[in-house]
Design an enzyme around this catalytic site. Structure first.
Site, PDB file in Angstrom:
ATOM      1  N   ARG B 299     -24.817 -10.875 -27.289  1.00 53.94           N
ATOM      2  CA  ARG B 299     -24.137 -12.144 -27.576  1.00 53.94           C
ATOM      3  C   ARG B 299     -23.451 -12.695 -26.326  1.00 53.94           C
ATOM      4  NH1 ARG B 299     -22.096 -11.237 -33.881  1.00 53.94           N
ATOM      5  NH2 ARG B 299     -24.203 -11.553 -34.675  1.00 53.94           N
ATOM      6  N   TYR B 440     -30.053 -18.848 -31.542  1.00 49.48           N
ATOM      7  CA  TYR B 440     -30.451 -17.426 -31.594  1.00 49.48           C
ATOM      8  C   TYR B 440     -29.291 -16.463 -31.297  1.00 49.48           C
ATOM      9  CZ  TYR B 440     -31.907 -17.633 -26.470  1.00 49.48           C
ATOM     10  OH  TYR B 440     -32.001 -17.757 -25.128  1.00 49.48           O
ATOM     11  N   GLU B 441     -29.571 -15.206 -31.536  1.00 48.79           N
ATOM     12  CA  GLU B 441     -28.576 -14.133 -31.378  1.00 48.79           C
ATOM     13  C   GLU B 441     -27.350 -14.374 -32.271  1.00 48.79           C
ATOM     14  OE1 GLU B 441     -29.584 -11.432 -29.779  1.00 48.79           O
ATOM     15  OE2 GLU B 441     -27.773 -10.585 -30.683  1.00 48.79           O
ATOM     16  N   GLY B 442     -27.628 -14.754 -33.528  1.00 56.33           N
ATOM     17  CA  GLY B 442     -26.552 -15.085 -34.469  1.00 56.33           C
ATOM     18  C   GLY B 442     -26.159 -16.525 -34.251  1.00 56.33           C
ATOM     19  N   GLN B 447     -21.306 -16.893 -35.788  1.00 53.70           N
ATOM     20  CA  GLN B 447     -20.239 -16.473 -34.864  1.00 53.70           C
ATOM     21  C   GLN B 447     -18.872 -16.876 -35.408  1.00 53.70           C
ATOM     22  OE1 GLN B 447     -21.180 -14.572 -32.345  1.00 53.70           O
ATOM     23  NE2 GLN B 447     -23.320 -14.996 -32.817  1.00 53.70           N
TER      24      GLN B 447
END
Lengths: 258, 591
Positions: B299, B440-442, B447
């Site tokens: 992240r 992407y990546e959460g 978040q």
């Protein structure tokens, strides 16, 4: 085979340079990097030693201060040791004094089978130091080398000329100057950078080498005037009427390139 | 597109003045590294990225990754030579375990390398970024045999790696994964199922691709508690380390995307024919927990991509603004066309980017420093305090930097005017490439949910209140400087606003989860911007203002404090509002 490469450390050409108004010389008091035109010599030396199956590459440099960043780059590429001649008295030295200093540095290292220099530096462009060094060291000198091979104790050099190139053979030891772009200089690897930290760099003064530092006063060269570069002329626009190729031929003919 | 100039002075400033690299290197854990070495490495990395990687960025956009009928995927040819040179440099291995070829440098130094790699070519940088995540996972959970087999070549980058989580029905909801793993009986497993969004799932940049795959074993409990992690290599590895038989993994297609065209986003089919062979990583049913090991780093790296692309777009915008002449600037001689950089509104667009870039760099590098400090601290309380701060910063770094990258790359396009909207100048690529980052990546929504769900409750809000106390005391110190009084007042006010917002959300957290989640995104922006302002204030207090560089840092900090921070404080209304109006219009009426 042992090779010594002359490397100049220059202000980063990417940052705007500044001239010292009293001497018209480029200010060199900040951080210095390896002159790109010397990175070819370093790469060529590494390749020659590699091909010879043994030996080492050393580097020599002259700088107005103790700056070594540029030398570290060459050491990170694979050179094993260096000599830095750092002496405030050398500020303003002309090409001949520089050649004397660098020739002295070569001798401190006990000479080598081959000494390599760039054709000219990217910040000074005098282009005479390699030949002066060769004379001082009593070595044969081959200039504008575009490819170099060692064959049975002799050096085979393709030497760039205006028409093409000359094939030159010369005995070793010798001194050559290499043109830019002759080899693809490697980028220092992480391991190379780490190893370079502990590689020895011997710092010398002019007196250590027995050279009289004449500085500004004794220089045989002077920058008499600095002028703005002329503004670029507007180009000529030619409308293509189907016959434009004739104009292009005419233009190239005018430049005497065809 | 202008040439990329590695911002070495800014990065060195972020490392040493903002994030206090010196104190990380003063710990015993990192005593083998010194500042000069780090700076020396960063300089060579910068030159390499600018000269070798950056020139390939346009090829990525224009030639694009290509899928072929035989299931192979090719990247632009320039990627291959540039990537091979990257492997030869060994820069990727810096932060990892020396047993596998690393040098155990602090993570913050790897962040500096990654910043320049991503500015140079974000589409290509994704390949090492995914490999780095897989290295983290295998270092933490792989068996000694798996580590010995895969890690050395993954550290150099000779082998790339991927993370296989998503499936058509399992995107943000990873618990819905259906891919299956059946034991073969010899310690290996047969993996089957379809995985989507696999970045660099297939390509010709490396000889081997090591896939980490989430799948369910027979009888596994439903949801995230029944997911296991497997290592499934493209080629089975022989006992001597050489590559053997091709595994049963095929790339069915690649996506046609808005940006990052150089990076192949693959649909991978596992076990369509003979069965894909894989090996369990860690324990059965602990796949999700294993994933979380690398989540922080991943992240943070995506947040860093926001910074990196903002920097590249800014460089293009400045170069254009200096060169392009339009209109007459105030005070310019009559008849002259002035460079657009002389127009106030263009300056505003530039300062907006520049001060946010300083803020993002401060946030990301400080976040990385907290991770390193937590790792290096010998005293458990100190380690916990650094860990908490790092954990709080992660959703801020990821979300704020990737959201802001949308705005700053858009500002860069704006400076180019019509020339920014056409593709030939290259600035539009940054704008398009950046758009994936909040997704992407959460997603950034996730978040924000992480911030109000997990991070808000750390020490009953104490971690956030500590951060706000730090901002308030910096405001006091800043107030002593006459040119900074407005910034100081704004920082104090924003910290107070954040404190009220945090207390409000703390009260709502259990009683009204809908309101909590409705407020999450504006709250993240408010808190993140305030934290950034605090970091810029701290750096402004330390920097030498008599140098051109230092003066520019102070100006950018003041601009942020006076002209950007107050807008974020305006989000207070959205944070305190109830969720009622979000749901007041029935879905039928939304359509």
């Amino acid at each position: 085979m042992n090779v010594i490469v002359c490397v100049k450390q220059i202000p980063d050409p990417a940052s705007p340079g500044e001239l010292d108004p009293s001497t018209n010389q480029l200010k060199r008091d900040g951080k210095l990097i390896l002159d790109e035109s010397d990175s070819y010599g370093v790469e060529m030396a590494l390749q020659l030693v590699d091909a010879a199956g043994g030996g080492e590459v050393s580097i020599i440099s002259m700088a107005p201060n103790g700056e070594m960043s540029g030398m570290r780059t060459a050491l990170a590429m694979g050179a094993v040791k260096g000599v830095l001649v750092s002496d405030p008295a050398l500020a303003g030295s002309d090409a001949l004094t520089t050649a004397k200093v660098l020739a002295g540095a070569v001798q401190t290292l006990g000479g080598a089978d081959l000494v390599i220099a760039g054709t000219e530096s990217s910040d000074g462009y005098t282009g005479t130091v390699p030949e002066q060094m060769a004379e001082l060291l009593g070595l044969p000198s081959v200039t504008f080398a575009k490819s170099v091979k060692v064959d049975g104790g002799a050096l085979k050099v393709s030497r760039q000329t205006e028409e093409g190139f000359d094939e030159v053979t010369c005995p070793l030891p010798a001194l050559i100057s290499v043109t830019a772009g002759v080899v693809e200089p490697r980028y220092p690897s992480f391991k190379g950078i780490m190893a370079a930290k502990s590689k020895p760099v011997d710092t010398k003064t002019a007196a250590d080498l027995g050279v009289t530092a004449a500085g500004w006063a004794g220089a045989q060269q002077a920058i008499v005037e600095v002028a703005q570069a002329a503004a670029r002329q507007a180009g000529e626009v030619i409308e293509d009427d189907g016959e434009t190729f004739n104009k292009i031929v005419e233009f190239l003919d005018g430049l005497k390139v065809i | 597109m202008a040439d990329y100039r590695p911002p070495l002075a800014d990065i060195t400033h972020a490392l040493t003045t903002v994030a206090d690299l010196q104190s990380i290197l003063a710990t015993e854990r990192y005593s083998h590294v010194d500042v000069d070495t780090v700076v020396g490495v960063i300089e060579e990395v910068g030159r390499f990225m600018a000269e070798v990687i950056a020139p390939t960025n346009r090829d990525g956009d224009q030639i694009k990754a290509q899928w072929h009928n035989d299931g192979s995927v090719t990247v632009p040819p320039s990627f291959i030579t540039a990537y091979q040179q990257y492997v030869a440099t060994g820069f990727g291995a810096m932060p990892f375990d020396p047993h596998f070829g690393g040098a155990d440098f602090p993570w913050i130094t790897a962040i500096a390398v990654q910043e320049m790699l991503n500015s140079a070519n974000m589409g290509m940088a994704l390949c090492p970024l995914l490999t780095q995540g897989a290295i983290d996972a295998l270092e933490a959970h792989g068996s000694p045999d798996q580590q010995a087999m895969y890690l050395p070549k993954m550290l150099t980058g000779e082998w790339a790696a991927t993370m296989n989580l998503s499936e058509p029905q399992a995107g943000s909801d990873v618990g819905a994964v259906r891919a299956k793993a059946e034991p073969v009986g010899d310690g290996s497993w047969k993996i089957s199922g379809t995985k989507i969004w696999i970045t660099y799932g297939e390509h010709n940049m490396t000889e081997q691709i090591v896939h980490l795959v989430l799948a369910r074993t027979p009888g596994a409990p439903p949801g995230t508690k029944g997911i296991s992690m497997f290592v499934v290599p493209k080629f089975l590895v022989n006992a001597d380390g050489s590559l053997g038989k091709r595994n049963d993994i095929s790339c069915v297609s690649i996506e046609h995307k808005l940006g990052i065209h150089g990076s192949p986003t693959c649909v991978l089919a596992y076990g369509e024919n003979t069965g894909a062979i894989g090996w369990l990583v860690g324990e059965e049913n602990e796949g999700m927990r294993n994933m979380f090991t690398m989540m922080n780093n991943a992240r943070l790296s995506v947040g860093l991509q926001g910074l990196a692309i903002a920097e590249r777009a800014y460089q293009d915008a400045v170069a254009y603004a200096v060169e392009r002449r339009q209109g007459r600037a105030i005070g310019a001689p009559a008849g002259e066309q002035s460079p657009i950089v002389e127009h106030p509104d263009v300056r505003r667009l530039l300062m907006f980017q520049r001060s946010w870039i300083d803020a993002m760099r401060a946030l990301i590098y400080t976040n990385a420093a907290c991770l390193d400090q937590a790792k290096a601290a010998t005293d458990p309380d100190t380690a916990r305090a650094w860990r908490e701060r790092a954990d709080l910063y992660i959703p801020l770094s990821k979300s704020l930097c990737t959201d802001v990258a949308q705005e700053t790359t858009s500002a860069a396009v704006q400076i180019f005017g019509g020339m920014g909207y056409v593709e030939e100048t290259g600035v539009a690529q940054h704008y398009r490439d950046a758009r994936i980052l909040p997704i992407y990546e959460g997603t950034n929504g996730i978040q924000a949910a992480d911030l109000v769900g997990r991070k808000l409750s750390m020490r009953g809000g104490g971690v956030i209140f500590d951060e706000l106390d730090r901002c308030a005391s910096l405001a006091d110190r800043l107030h002593e400087n006459p040119s900074m009084v407005t910034f100081a007042a704004n920082l104090r006010s924003a910290a107070d606003t954040c404190r009220r917002a945090t207390a409000h959300l703390g009260e709502t957290a259990t009683s009204d989860p809908a309101t909590l989640l409705s407020a999450s995104s504006p709250y993240l922006r408010l808190l993140g911007t305030t934290v950034c302002a605090g970091l810029l204030a701290e750096a402004a207090l330390k920097v030498d203002g008599s140098t051109t560089f230092g003066a520019a840092k102070i100006t950018a900090a003041r601009f942020f404090g006076e002209q950007i921070l107050p807008a974020a404080e305006g989000l207070s209304g959205a944070v305190h509002a109830s969720s009622e109006d979000l749901f007041a219009i029935p879905v039928d009426a939304l359509i």
